[in-house]
Design a protein around this motif. Structure first.
Motif, PDB file in Angstrom:
ATOM      1  N   ALA A  24       0.849  -1.180   0.000  1.00 49.16           N
ATOM      2  CA  ALA A  24       0.000   0.000   0.000  1.00 49.16           C
ATOM      3  C   ALA A  24       0.889   1.235   0.000  1.00 49.16           C
ATOM      4  O   ALA A  24       2.020   1.187   0.490  1.00 49.16           O
ATOM      5  CB  ALA A  24      -0.898  -0.005   1.227  1.00 49.16           C
ATOM      6  N   PRO A  25       0.398   2.345  -0.568  1.00 52.09           N
ATOM      7  CA  PRO A  25       1.196   3.570  -0.546  1.00 52.09           C
ATOM      8  C   PRO A  25       1.615   3.913   0.885  1.00 52.09           C
ATOM      9  O   PRO A  25       0.819   3.834   1.814  1.00 52.09           O
ATOM     10  CB  PRO A  25       0.250   4.625  -1.106  1.00 52.09           C
ATOM     11  CG  PRO A  25      -0.737   3.850  -1.931  1.00 52.09           C
ATOM     12  CD  PRO A  25      -0.891   2.527  -1.235  1.00 52.09           C
ATOM     13  N   GLY A  26       2.870   4.257   1.060  1.00 51.12           N
ATOM     14  CA  GLY A  26       3.391   4.647   2.364  1.00 51.12           C
ATOM     15  C   GLY A  26       3.868   3.482   3.217  1.00 51.12           C
ATOM     16  O   GLY A  26       4.445   3.677   4.268  1.00 51.12           O
ATOM     17  N   SER A  27       3.644   2.250   2.775  1.00 51.46           N
ATOM     18  CA  SER A  27       4.119   1.110   3.560  1.00 51.46           C
ATOM     19  C   SER A  27       5.507   0.713   3.070  1.00 51.46           C
ATOM     20  O   SER A  27       5.875   0.973   1.926  1.00 51.46           O
ATOM     21  CB  SER A  27       3.153  -0.063   3.454  1.00 51.46           C
ATOM     22  OG  SER A  27       3.094  -0.546   2.137  1.00 51.46           O
ATOM     23  N   PRO A  28       6.291   0.074   3.933  1.00 57.87           N
ATOM     24  CA  PRO A  28       7.643  -0.306   3.527  1.00 57.87           C
ATOM     25  C   PRO A  28       7.621  -1.375   2.437  1.00 57.87           C
ATOM     26  O   PRO A  28       6.695  -2.169   2.358  1.00 57.87           O
ATOM     27  CB  PRO A  28       8.264  -0.857   4.809  1.00 57.87           C
ATOM     28  CG  PRO A  28       7.133  -1.170   5.709  1.00 57.87           C
ATOM     29  CD  PRO A  28       5.976  -0.312   5.296  1.00 57.87           C
ATOM     30  N   GLN A  29       8.627  -1.360   1.604  1.00 53.45           N
ATOM     31  CA  GLN A  29       8.759  -2.366   0.562  1.00 53.45           C
ATOM     32  C   GLN A  29       9.138  -3.699   1.211  1.00 53.45           C
ATOM     33  O   GLN A  29       9.814  -3.722   2.223  1.00 53.45           O
ATOM     34  CB  GLN A  29       9.846  -1.948  -0.437  1.00 53.45           C
ATOM     35  CG  GLN A  29       9.479  -0.733  -1.255  1.00 53.45           C
ATOM     36  CD  GLN A  29       8.281  -0.994  -2.150  1.00 53.45           C
ATOM     37  OE1 GLN A  29       8.200  -2.009  -2.815  1.00 53.45           O
ATOM     38  NE2 GLN A  29       7.342  -0.070  -2.145  1.00 53.45           N
TER      39      GLN A  29
END
Length: 124
Positions: A24-29
């Motif tokens: 999700a946008p803003g979550s760590p890869q």
């Protein structure tokens, strides 16, 4: 310093159809697991050199890891006296420290196993 081959770009060539985890946008890869292949493990694996000399090298590595474990445990006792009360960033710090403690304990256990096997009477 986690190595990994991930290509470094966005996307992944799978067209979003099960080609890997998406974030999700803003979550760590997603992070790839670390691979450990030390020179010492290679020496043990291929049986190079005198077993007593290799056992001496393993003892040296064990001592280094024991020192590191002692530091980690002292840090945990000092910095995180009540882990059950931790929340947020402090909990994450403690979890990483616990990972380091468990890795060091695992390495020490393996070193003890290697030393015992290499110094056993009647070894091959």
């Amino acid at each position: 310093m986690v190595g990994g081959g991930g290509g470094g770009g966005r996307g992944g060539g799978a067209g979003g159809r099960g080609g890997g985890p998406s974030c999700a946008p803003g979550s760590p890869q997603p992070a790839e697991p670390e691979r450990r292949a030390s020179d010492l493990a290679v020496k043990v694996r291929v049986g190079l050199g005198d077993p007593n000399a290799v056992a001496g090298e393993v003892r040296r590595h064990r001592a280094i890891h024991q020192e590191r474990l002692d530091v980690y445990l002292a840090n945990e006792k000092r910095e995180f006296p009540d882990p059950s009360a931790l929340r947020g960033h402090r909990m994450h710090q403690w979890l990483v420290l616990r990972g380091g403690i468990n890795l060091e304990r695992g390495m020490i256990d393996w070193y003890d196993e290697v030393i015992a096997a290499l110094t056993r009477k009647g070894k091959r």
